[in-house]
Scaffold this active site. Structure first.
Site, PDB file in Angstrom:
ATOM      1  N   VAL A  21       0.730  -1.233   0.133  1.00 25.62           N
ATOM      2  CA  VAL A  21      -0.043   0.290   0.024  1.00 25.62           C
ATOM      3  C   VAL A  21       0.841   1.230   0.085  1.00 25.62           C
ATOM      4  CG1 VAL A  21      -2.022   1.286   1.262  1.00 25.62           C
ATOM      5  CG2 VAL A  21      -1.700  -1.264   1.106  1.00 25.62           C
ATOM      6  N   CYS A  22       1.309   1.491   1.099  1.00 27.92           N
ATOM      7  CA  CYS A  22       2.082   2.888   1.263  1.00 27.92           C
ATOM      8  C   CYS A  22       3.689   2.680   0.807  1.00 27.92           C
ATOM      9  CB  CYS A  22       2.364   3.171   2.868  1.00 27.92           C
ATOM     10  SG  CYS A  22       0.626   3.318   3.509  1.00 27.92           S
ATOM     11  N   GLY A  23       4.067   1.373   0.234  1.00 25.24           N
ATOM     12  CA  GLY A  23       5.258   1.302  -0.826  1.00 25.24           C
ATOM     13  C   GLY A  23       4.934   1.352  -2.283  1.00 25.24           C
TER      14      GLY A  23
END
Length: 231
Positions: free
Chosen positions: A135-137
């Protein structure tokens, strides 16, 4: 003169005169910015792709590596006060005077404060580590690549909610053009030459504290034989 000796001397002279240049894809302390994304308790609780103690060790080793070489580093969190909690304390301790940029968006690249900081620094290579990878990567990595940045993702300072989630996210980033690296690879790529005495001791300190068996080997060799890498 012996023919073999003459040949060796000639080759040695040629190597010195025509030493190769490092590839432009290699990282240096001056060609990139490090971005550390959402290394927070709530995100770590659900991380299953690697052991949390190992993750905390690795991202701290990564942060210390950047600090040794004075690499500009952006710290960012998501929903710190309402959900995810503060950045790992050992990570904050590496940059005690830096307040992480706290976001609401899952995609770090959609926060103007982050992208403004990246653009102000003016470096076209980015090194990113994040929780969670999928997700946040993925989102900031793909977004930055789309805007022309050369992105390196630190796979062992990041984690996903499952091993497949992490691994397929890394594959997706690679397919988009990102470069997967590890934190020790990052540290040694910065050092590059053991004759660089100005950073040698600090690099060895990071290795001994965070690099597991490699660090233990350095301690052993030093204590038993007075060994030192390089000259």
């Amino acid at each position: 003169m012996n023919l073999v000796v003459a040949t060796m001397l000639t080759l040695g002279a040629s190597s010195a005169a025509f030493a190769g240049k490092p590839a432009p894809g290699l990282l240096t302390p001056k060609n990139h910015t490090l971005i550390l994304i959402d290394h927070q308790p709530q995100m770590a609780f659900a991380t299953r792709s690697m052991d949390i103690a190992e993750l905390r060790n690795n991202v701290t080793g990564l942060a210390k590596s950047a600090k040794v070489f004075k690499v500009p580093t952006i710290l960012t969190t998501v929903a710190e006060k309402s959900f995810s909690g503060p950045i790992f304390p050992e990570l904050q301790a590496v940059f005690p005077d830096q307040k992480p940029i706290d976001r609401t968006t899952m995609n770090t690249w959609e926060d103007d404060r982050v992208t403004d900081a990246v653009k102000k620094l003016g470096r076209k290579k980015l090194v990113i580590a994040a929780l969670w990878t999928e997700v946040c990567g993925v989102m900031p990595v793909m977004s930055a690549i789309n805007e022309g940045y050369d992105v390196y993702f630190v796979v062992d300072a990041s984690g996903g909610v499952s091993t497949p989630a992490h691994e397929y996210a890394v594959q997706r980033m690679v397919q988009a053009g990102a470069h997967p690296i590890t934190w020790i690879q990052y540290l040694l790529e910065m050092q590059r030459d053991w004759a660089r005495g100005e950073s040698y001791n600090d690099v060895m300190s990071v290795v001994k504290e965070h690099a597991g068996g490699y660090g233990l080997g350095v301690i052993y060799a030093k204590e038993m034989f007075g060994a030192k890498e390089g000259k």
